[in-house]
Write a protein that holds these residues in place. Structure first.
Motif, PDB file in Angstrom:
ATOM      1  N   VAL B 138       1.827 -19.613  -8.602  1.00  0.00           N
ATOM      2  CA  VAL B 138       1.982 -18.171  -8.554  1.00  0.00           C
ATOM      3  C   VAL B 138       1.514 -17.606  -7.211  1.00  0.00           C
ATOM      4  N   LYS B 139       0.485 -18.215  -6.658  1.00  0.00           N
ATOM      5  CA  LYS B 139      -0.019 -17.720  -5.381  1.00  0.00           C
ATOM      6  C   LYS B 139       1.019 -17.923  -4.274  1.00  0.00           C
ATOM      7  N   GLY B 142       4.626 -16.102  -6.051  1.00  0.00           N
ATOM      8  CA  GLY B 142       4.530 -14.729  -6.547  1.00  0.00           C
ATOM      9  C   GLY B 142       4.899 -14.593  -8.012  1.00  0.00           C
ATOM     10  N   ARG B 187       8.499 -10.767  -0.750  1.00  0.00           N
ATOM     11  CA  ARG B 187       7.440 -10.677   0.267  1.00  0.00           C
ATOM     12  C   ARG B 187       6.293 -11.647  -0.027  1.00  0.00           C
ATOM     13  N   ASP B 190       3.070 -11.508   2.171  1.00  0.00           N
ATOM     14  CA  ASP B 190       2.048 -10.511   1.840  1.00  0.00           C
ATOM     15  C   ASP B 190       1.006 -11.097   0.897  1.00  0.00           C
ATOM     16  N   LEU B 191       1.498 -11.875  -0.064  1.00  0.00           N
ATOM     17  CA  LEU B 191       0.569 -12.491  -1.030  1.00  0.00           C
ATOM     18  C   LEU B 191      -0.378 -13.457  -0.320  1.00  0.00           C
ATOM     19  N   SER B 193      -1.378 -13.283   2.717  1.00  0.00           N
ATOM     20  CA  SER B 193      -2.364 -12.491   3.438  1.00  0.00           C
ATOM     21  C   SER B 193      -3.448 -11.954   2.467  1.00  0.00           C
ATOM     22  N   ILE B 194      -3.012 -11.510   1.270  1.00  0.00           N
ATOM     23  CA  ILE B 194      -3.968 -11.005   0.289  1.00  0.00           C
ATOM     24  C   ILE B 194      -4.902 -12.110  -0.191  1.00  0.00           C
ATOM     25  N   SER B 195      -4.317 -13.291  -0.475  1.00  0.00           N
ATOM     26  CA  SER B 195      -5.168 -14.377  -0.982  1.00  0.00           C
ATOM     27  C   SER B 195      -6.096 -14.913   0.093  1.00  0.00           C
ATOM     28  N   ARG B 197      -7.622 -13.238   2.269  1.00  0.00           N
ATOM     29  CA  ARG B 197      -8.775 -12.323   2.285  1.00  0.00           C
ATOM     30  C   ARG B 197      -9.654 -12.498   1.046  1.00  0.00           C
ATOM     31  N   LEU B 198      -8.992 -12.477  -0.129  1.00  0.00           N
ATOM     32  CA  LEU B 198      -9.771 -12.409  -1.382  1.00  0.00           C
ATOM     33  C   LEU B 198     -10.373 -13.745  -1.791  1.00  0.00           C
ATOM     34  N   GLU B 199      -9.845 -14.824  -1.306  1.00  0.00           N
ATOM     35  CA  GLU B 199     -10.394 -16.132  -1.697  1.00  0.00           C
ATOM     36  C   GLU B 199     -11.580 -16.528  -0.836  1.00  0.00           C
ATOM     37  N   ARG B 200     -11.802 -15.799   0.237  1.00  0.00           N
ATOM     38  CA  ARG B 200     -12.902 -16.166   1.144  1.00  0.00           C
ATOM     39  C   ARG B 200     -14.276 -16.048   0.490  1.00  0.00           C
TER      40      ARG B 200
END
Lengths: 285, 200
Positions: B138-139, B142, B187, B190-191, B193-195, B197-200
């Motif tokens: 999914v990551k 999407g 897109r 975009d995912l 880029s989001i992951s 950031r959030l997985e850090r």
């Protein structure tokens, strides 16, 4: 007013008949509904068990796609419905995590505040917005002779319970009665089917779904009516095996509530995806 | 009633026996109490309502009540390598009925994440594998494609059982409910880029 529609992965895959019947019924009732563009998976129950922040990020991208829309977001899948509602509540209440998630979204090009609209189930929209009296006026046939066991499953009522009772929900009962069906009173309407655990560990699936199907049959049901793609799939796909292992015929037609409604609105089996069913075909008098 | 459907011989492995003081992790309970779902950990009265209403507790090696007890006693390894946390089907019956208002389902999610972070899993058990395959799919795409996901889960944990699933797969294929393609969003970048950031 127009509704925005979030299908979720199941309705685009093995639970296609749910999407077909949902859209056919809304079209027939002239309720405008438009699919959310480039929506992504809500993260489901599995994401929260791997990475919580990313689970919220997945949900939040869908909210960002809603922008500042005042429309309600219609979500037919119970797991998506709960996951999105829960994520939205968490993001609204926890300032720190909201900040982190919105920042990550912002850097990916999704600027703005958390979307403020409501996430609704189509059953809620049909019963409480459109209304049962208005539905009744549109019916072209009655489902007389159908004894239906309304099966709600878990996540539509627990833990948030936004439009019905947690222990004894009635919305679907009332809808089915409006359609002319008789409703089976039974105690398993919110008993869990095992969801993804049932689908991945056979013994658990057979036991839980066997219990539900057998009870429905014993109460004289001619069909089980569902509102969740995973419940629907579990209940229809294991019937033959359960019947063999139990030595008792527990096979029953399993319908989505949108299919039952569609039949009473005069839609055809093909329009409602009924021919794709894995369970026995419903025969109406 | 035939033994193989309603008996629990196949899966139940209730674990009993002595545990040692030396196996306790004194910080474990406090750590769990700080994660979402664990807030009311110390308010549990060990009444067992959760275990009673749980539809799958019969298959668990420890009941939900026992899991809470073990967490509070600091038996980290037992808890994180239990089948229990991966058998939870997220039905929220326990959370809805807990007299102490403990969000047990969310607690199970927190324990799953800790188990993944610690690399502790019950042996030959499909759900942790499924969860991680799902997450990866999914990551990057999407969306999830159920047919592919189930195939991966069987190939990874029970390749021989894939044969048993073939008739169901065929019926789904013939009724037009699964196909050879996979679902994905436009897109996908975009995912990522989001992951990132959030997985850090």
């Amino acid at each position: 007013m127009e509704y925005i529609y979030y299908p979720g992965c199941s309705l685009k895959g093995s639970d296609k008949p749910y999407e077909e019947s949902f859209l056919a019924v809304f079209r027939k009732l002239e309720i405008p509904v438009r699919e959310l563009e480039d929506w992504n998976c809500c993260g489901a129950t599995l994401f929260a068990g791997v990475n919580e922040k990313m689970a919220l990020g997945m949900a939040a991208r869908n909210f960002a796609l809603m922008g500042t829309s005042p429309a309600d977001l219609i979500v037919p899948c119970s797991a998506c419905y709960l996951t999105l509602n829960k994520a939205k509540k968490r993001l609204a209440e926890d300032e720190t995590i909201r900040g982190e998630v919105l920042k990550a979204l912002g850097e990916a090009g999704y600027k703005g505040e958390l979307w403020k609209g409501r996430i609704r189930h189509p059953l809620d929209v049909l019963v409480n917005d459109y209304g049962l009296p208005a539905i009744e006026k549109r019916l072209t046939r009655r489902l007389r002779g159908l004894r239906a066991a309304p099966y709600y499953g878990c996540e539509i009522v627990r833990p948030m319970c936004l439009f019905d009772d947690a222990d004894d929900p009635k919305s679907m009962d009332r809808l089915l009665e409006t359609l002319g069906a008789s409703v089976v009173e039974w105690s398993l309407k919110t008993k869990c089917c095992g969801a993804i655990v049932a689908a991945s560990i056979e013994e658990v699936g057979l036991r839980l779904n066997g219990t539900i199907l057998r009870e429905a049959k014993r109460k004289g049901a001619g069909a089980v009516v569902t509102l969740c793609p995973l419940c629907h799939f579990n209940l229809e796909s294991m019937q033959d095996k359960i019947s063999r292992e139990l030595g008792e015929d527990v096979r029953l037609p399993v319908l989505y509530f949108t299919q039952a409604l569609g039949l009473a609105l005069g839609l055809s089996d093909a329009e409602l995806g009924l021919r794709r069913s894995l369970s026995p075909q419903l025969v109406l008098r | 009633m035939p033994a193989n459907l309603f008996s629990l011989d196949g899966m139940r492995r209730r674990r009993t026996g002595a545990r040692r003081e030396a196996d306790r992790d004194p910080d474990f309970a406090r750590k769990v109490a700080r994660t979402p779902g664990g807030e009311k950990l110390f308010e549990c009265i060990q009444c067992g309502t959760c275990s009673g209403v749980c539809p799958v507790s019969e298959y668990m090696d420890y009941t939900p009540r026992q899991i809470i007890g073990l967490v509070r006693q600091g038996f980290r390894r037992e808890v994180l390598s239990s089948r229990t946390i991966w058998l939870c089907a997220s039905c929220y019956a326990c959370a809805a009925h807990c007299p102490a208002g403990i969000k047990i389902t969310d607690l199970m999610y927190a324990l799953k994440r800790m188990a993944i972070a610690a690399g502790l899993f019950p042996a030959r058990f499909p759900t942790p594998v499924l969860a991680q395959e799902f997450y990866k799919m999914v990551k990057s795409k999407g969306r999830s494609t159920e047919s592919w996901l189930m195939m991966w889960r069987f190939l990874r944990t029970q390749p021989l059982d894939l044969v048993k699933m073939t008739p169901l797969g065929m019926r789904l294929f013939l009724s037009g409910r699964i196909g050879p393609g996979t679902e994905r969003i436009e897109r996908r970048g975009d995912l990522k880029s989001i992951s990132d950031r959030l997985e850090r």
